[in-house]
Design an enzyme around this catalytic site. Structure first.
Site, PDB file in Angstrom:
ATOM      1  N   GLU A 152      -2.500  12.322 -41.812  1.00  0.00           N
ATOM      2  CA  GLU A 152      -3.789  11.680 -42.327  1.00  0.00           C
ATOM      3  C   GLU A 152      -4.231  12.719 -43.406  1.00  0.00           C
ATOM      4  OE1 GLU A 152      -5.955  10.336 -38.947  1.00  0.00           O
ATOM      5  OE2 GLU A 152      -4.768   8.646 -38.705  1.00  0.00           O
ATOM      6  N   HIS A 185      -8.219   2.442 -41.062  1.00  0.00           N
ATOM      7  CA  HIS A 185      -8.010   2.419 -39.563  1.00  0.00           C
ATOM      8  C   HIS A 185      -8.455   1.063 -39.066  1.00  0.00           C
ATOM      9  CE1 HIS A 185      -8.074   6.816 -39.791  1.00  0.00           C
ATOM     10  NE2 HIS A 185      -7.973   6.861 -38.664  1.00  0.00           N
TER      11      HIS A 185
END
Length: 294
Positions: A152, A185
């Site tokens: 990420e 997310h």
């Protein structure tokens, strides 16, 4: 914009390049595209539960291997040779450098430790372990502490911020890339929906997830731009994941609630008070400092 035939792949990493030739709209669409691809690939590799071992292994391969390779190829294609004072080799744009590496390692550890000072106090009062290093020995912990932060931070910080920085102010970049990170997310909420979670709860969880990931992403992006090091944002992410969210819900019924409440206030004051001084460009020496000059 230089294709591979203009400049070799190796030269792209060594020669000074920039992203000023990439329009703001293309830069933003590229970031959104990488984020969307990340989520699509994560959900395409397995239809089993998120914590199923097969799902975790497949997703880690996608996140740690496939997406970084795709992102590097995209940035290589979009970069162009540059001779201005804001140019640097592609590997430095990505945050890989040796200059003041020791400080880039120390700085996030100090800041996160200060920010979590009240949580450490909470654990001491409860006589709990300060850190559970054993999490690293299981697949679930390896995913959360090693693989997820690695993937990420590389995609959403190292690869997106160099595209955004030439077109927007540092302040906008610090919150724009994390907003993309936060929206990415939402697939966790979709997974919960497939598992039968109620809509009302999903909305609350999704909003909280976006807010938390966006705020943390802003801190991580700030670290990346102020230090110029990938390792700074990676360590902050891994450290926070190891500690987890502070246990605010237990404070009202805790016998030492007054001490904990004061501890949280002191920790936040110290964290925000130290954030700018400890990441000052005079200490970090990053070439990104040229973007902080009006």
């Amino acid at each position: 914009m230089s294709p591979f035939c203009d400049m070799g792949v190796l030269e792209q990493f060594i020669e000074p390049v920039g992203f000023a030739d990439v329009s703001a709209s293309v830069a933003l669409l590229t970031c959104l595209g990488l984020s969307t691809l990340f989520v699509i690939l994560l959900n395409a590799v397995s239809r089993k539960a998120r914590d199923h071992p097969e799902t975790m292994v497949r997703r880690m391969i996608v996140a740690v291997v496939v997406m970084p390779v795709v992102s590097i190829i995209v940035l290589t294609l979009l970069s162009s040779r540059d001779t201005t004072d804001k140019a640097m080799p592609l590997y430095e744009w990505l945050g890989f450098r040796t200059h003041r590496l020791w400080y880039a390692i120390l700085c996030p550890i100090v800041l996160v430790t200060v920010g979590y000072g009240s949580e450490y106090l909470h654990r001491i009062l409860n006589r709990e372990p300060l850190l559970d290093v054993g999490d690293l020995l299981c697949l679930h912990g390896f995913r959360n502490i090693i693989a997820a932060p690695l993937a990420e931070e590389f995609v959403f910080r190292s690869c997106m911020l160099p595209l955004l920085l030439p077109h927007w102010s540092v302040t906008i970049c610090v919150f724009l890339a994390p907003a993309i990170f936060g929206v990415a997310h939402l697939h966790l909420a979709w997974e919960a929906y497939r598992n039968g979670e109620r809509i009302q709860r999903l909305i609350l969880v999704a909003c909280a997830q976006i807010c938390y990931t966006t705020l943390f992403g802003a801190f991580s992006a700030f670290l990346f731009l102020r230090t110029g090091h990938f390792v700074a944002c990676y360590l902050s992410h891994a450290y926070c994941n190891m500690l987890g969210l502070p246990n605010f819900g237990e404070i009202p019924a805790h016998p030492h609630k007054s001490v904990l409440m004061v501890g949280h206030v002191v920790a936040m004051v110290l964290f925000f008070g130290l954030l700018a001084p400890l990441t000052d460009v005079s200490l970090t020496g990053t070439q990104f400092s040229s973007y902080f000059v009006p």
